[in-house]
Design a protein around this motif. Structure first.
Motif, PDB file in Angstrom:
ATOM      1  N   LEU A   1       0.820  -1.207   0.000  1.00  0.00           N
ATOM      2  CA  LEU A   1       0.000   0.000   0.000  1.00  0.00           C
ATOM      3  C   LEU A   1       0.854   1.257   0.000  1.00  0.00           C
ATOM      4  N   ALA A   2       0.406   2.241  -0.773  1.00  0.00           N
ATOM      5  CA  ALA A   2       1.110   3.516  -0.863  1.00  0.00           C
ATOM      6  C   ALA A   2       0.649   4.455   0.249  1.00  0.00           C
ATOM      7  N   VAL A   3       1.595   5.159   0.851  1.00  0.00           N
ATOM      8  CA  VAL A   3       1.268   6.198   1.827  1.00  0.00           C
ATOM      9  C   VAL A   3       0.864   7.444   1.039  1.00  0.00           C
ATOM     10  N   THR A   4      -0.413   7.774   1.087  1.00  0.00           N
ATOM     11  CA  THR A   4      -0.914   8.898   0.300  1.00  0.00           C
ATOM     12  C   THR A   4      -1.001  10.195   1.103  1.00  0.00           C
ATOM     13  N   GLU A   5      -1.029  10.086   2.427  1.00  0.00           N
ATOM     14  CA  GLU A   5      -1.135  11.279   3.269  1.00  0.00           C
ATOM     15  C   GLU A   5      -0.658  10.928   4.673  1.00  0.00           C
ATOM     16  N   ILE A   6      -0.030  11.884   5.330  1.00  0.00           N
ATOM     17  CA  ILE A   6       0.369  11.726   6.729  1.00  0.00           C
ATOM     18  C   ILE A   6      -0.233  12.894   7.503  1.00  0.00           C
ATOM     19  N   ILE A   7      -1.057  12.571   8.498  1.00  0.00           N
ATOM     20  CA  ILE A   7      -1.806  13.580   9.244  1.00  0.00           C
ATOM     21  C   ILE A   7      -1.234  13.682  10.654  1.00  0.00           C
ATOM     22  N   ASP A   8      -0.815  14.867  11.037  1.00  0.00           N
ATOM     23  CA  ASP A   8      -0.356  15.092  12.409  1.00  0.00           C
ATOM     24  C   ASP A   8      -1.575  15.206  13.317  1.00  0.00           C
ATOM     25  N   GLU A   9      -1.764  14.214  14.187  1.00  0.00           N
ATOM     26  CA  GLU A   9      -2.914  14.218  15.087  1.00  0.00           C
ATOM     27  C   GLU A   9      -2.615  15.013  16.364  1.00  0.00           C
ATOM     28  N   THR A  10      -1.498  14.671  17.011  1.00  0.00           N
ATOM     29  CA  THR A  10      -1.041  15.379  18.210  1.00  0.00           C
ATOM     30  C   THR A  10       0.480  15.465  18.118  1.00  0.00           C
ATOM     31  N   ALA A  11       1.099  15.992  19.153  1.00  0.00           N
ATOM     32  CA  ALA A  11       2.560  16.070  19.169  1.00  0.00           C
ATOM     33  C   ALA A  11       3.200  14.694  19.194  1.00  0.00           C
ATOM     34  N   THR A  12       2.443  13.682  19.588  1.00  0.00           N
ATOM     35  CA  THR A  12       3.023  12.341  19.714  1.00  0.00           C
ATOM     36  C   THR A  12       2.382  11.304  18.792  1.00  0.00           C
ATOM     37  N   SER A  13       1.496  11.706  17.920  1.00  0.00           N
ATOM     38  CA  SER A  13       0.801  10.710  17.088  1.00  0.00           C
ATOM     39  C   SER A  13       0.558  11.227  15.672  1.00  0.00           C
ATOM     40  N   LYS A  14       0.577  10.282  14.735  1.00  0.00           N
ATOM     41  CA  LYS A  14       0.315  10.583  13.331  1.00  0.00           C
ATOM     42  C   LYS A  14      -0.592   9.511  12.743  1.00  0.00           C
ATOM     43  N   THR A  15      -1.369   9.910  11.746  1.00  0.00           N
ATOM     44  CA  THR A  15      -2.163   8.965  10.971  1.00  0.00           C
ATOM     45  C   THR A  15      -1.544   8.813   9.594  1.00  0.00           C
ATOM     46  N   PHE A  16      -1.308   7.560   9.215  1.00  0.00           N
ATOM     47  CA  PHE A  16      -0.779   7.237   7.889  1.00  0.00           C
ATOM     48  C   PHE A  16      -1.933   6.711   7.040  1.00  0.00           C
ATOM     49  N   ARG A  17      -2.264   7.459   5.992  1.00  0.00           N
ATOM     50  CA  ARG A  17      -3.342   7.051   5.089  1.00  0.00           C
ATOM     51  C   ARG A  17      -2.752   6.204   3.975  1.00  0.00           C
ATOM     52  N   LEU A  18      -3.286   4.998   3.813  1.00  0.00           N
ATOM     53  CA  LEU A  18      -2.753   4.037   2.855  1.00  0.00           C
ATOM     54  C   LEU A  18      -3.805   3.710   1.806  1.00  0.00           C
ATOM     55  N   ALA A  19      -3.354   3.481   0.582  1.00  0.00           N
ATOM     56  CA  ALA A  19      -4.266   3.138  -0.510  1.00  0.00           C
ATOM     57  C   ALA A  19      -3.559   2.227  -1.493  1.00  0.00           C
ATOM     58  N   ASN A  20      -4.355   1.499  -2.277  1.00  0.00           N
ATOM     59  CA  ASN A  20      -3.781   0.718  -3.365  1.00  0.00           C
ATOM     60  C   ASN A  20      -3.154   1.671  -4.384  1.00  0.00           C
ATOM     61  N   PRO A  21      -1.943   1.387  -4.841  1.00  0.00           N
ATOM     62  CA  PRO A  21      -1.309   2.282  -5.816  1.00  0.00           C
ATOM     63  C   PRO A  21      -2.124   2.476  -7.088  1.00  0.00           C
TER      64      PRO A  21
END
Length: 378
Positions: free
Chosen positions: A47-67
């Motif tokens: 899966l490709a990382v299409t977006e990285i979202i900063d949630e807090t100072a200690t956490s991130k969301t990695f958005r994954l999708a089929n290429p």
């Protein structure tokens, strides 16, 4: 070929004639079945990382999708995927809604000495390809058994599967009633805070209460631990409604004790598998007088190596280039199951072994600790 006894049965001739008249079936049943299975239950996804979202100072969301942009395999809110990286893997719960299969969201929180979580946060960039399993896990809502009114106690990053469940309720306009009591260290480190508050305002079936351990000066909500008193003040009488618990390992025995005080039946409490024990020696059935730091020998086929008793067998195997199939790394899924041919291992409390495993010598290597020199069959 006609069976020699066929003529002894009335109507056999008619049936045989019908069989002979049939158009030959040249479909590739095995291949077609495998294609369907792989679509819904793939062993691996890239899966490709299409977006990285900063949630807090200690956490991130990695958005994954089929290429190629195609839909991802379906999943149940609360399930996880296992991410392979740095010659090992770790499971991460999906925080996205199963109603939206154009992407998966993995929300990762930094933890002290966290090898994989910190590596993802510090090094992964948009455009990279991550290898994962397909969705798996039993920590999900089943309305037939769990009812339409549930309580979820979350601590820290344990809010991730709750977020998936809440987003699904909102997306599908479900009539399910969901009450999240979410404990965080501080009010400036609440993951999904704005979205949770917004969804609870927009959807009458969703309720969110935050409980802060070390609040800032301006915090006016509940504080402290998720005690029986706090749970009662926020949720009222439990009335045996299904209660989910997810968070740091220390939360599980504590939450169980508090829910037991409130009279909640154990069968109505569900815990998410959340890794091997941080300290297996602290478990009451660790044999007395056995030094956890002492090195012992593990033999797997033609490979032998030394490892301390306190290191999970799966981790020790991976350290030496042997990588069994693996999923939850928490003693639940059984994918890393191996057979002990010689020697003894300590089975952590987290191990969900079959009744026959003790007799046949099988163990879940992710939560097994070699006590003596052992020989294993992969």
């Amino acid at each position: 070929m006609k069976h020699p006894l066929a003529d002894r049965f009335d109507g056999a001739a008619t049936i045989l004639a019908e069989i002979d008249a049939r158009v030959p079936d040249d479909r590739q049943h095995a291949a077609d079945t495998r294609k369907v299975v792989d679509t819904y239950h793939p062993k691996r996804l890239h899966l490709a990382v299409t977006e990285i979202i900063d949630e807090t100072a200690t956490s991130k969301t990695f958005r994954l999708a089929n290429p190629d942009g195609t839909s991802l395999p379906p999943f149940l809110a609360g399930q996880y995927v296992n991410v392979f990286i740095d010659d090992t893997s770790r499971p991460f719960a999906l925080s996205s809604s199963p109603a939206r299969l154009d992407h998966y969201d993995l929300t990762v929180r930094r933890v002290p000495n966290g090898r994989i979580s910190n590596l993802l946060i510090d090094t992964v960039r948009v455009g990279e390809i991550l290898t994962t399993t397909g969705p798996m896990g039993t920590f999900h809502h089943n309305p037939l058994f769990h009812g339409d009114e549930v309580l979820f106690l979350a601590g820290g990053s344990g809010v991730t599967p709750a977020m998936s469940m809440i987003r699904e309720i909102a997306d599908r306009r479900s009539g399910r009633r969901f009450h999240l009591i979410y404990g965080s260290r501080s009010d400036d480190d609440i993951v999904f805070r704005d979205e949770l508050d917004s969804l609870s305002t927009e959807h009458p079936g969703i309720r969110v209460d935050h409980v802060i351990g070390w609040p800032t000066k301006g915090w006016s909500g509940p504080t402290g631990m998720l005690t029986a008193e706090t749970i009662t003040a926020l949720a009222g009488s439990l009335n045996s409604r299904m209660t989910y618990v997810c968070g740091p390992q220390a939360l599980y025995p504590y939450a169980l004790s508090q829910l037991t005080v409130l009279g909640q039946p154990r069968r109505r409490i569900r815990f998410e598998a959340n890794g091997a024990p941080a300290n297996p020696v602290a478990q009451p059935h660790w044999p007395s007088g056995v030094d956890p730091n002492e090195q012992i020998t593990v033999t797997a086929g033609a490979t032998s190596f030394r490892t301390p008793r306190k290191r999970p067998l799966l981790d020790a195997l991976e350290d030496n280039g042997i990588r069994p199939e693996v999923g939850c790394r928490s003693g639940e899924c059984s994918l890393c199951r191996v057979r002990i041919i010689k020697g003894d291992v300590h089975h952590a409390e987290e191990a969900k072994l079959r009744l026959s495993d003790e007799k046949s010598g099988y163990t879940h290597s992710c939560v097994a600790y070699p006590l003596t020199d052992v020989e294993i069959d992969l």
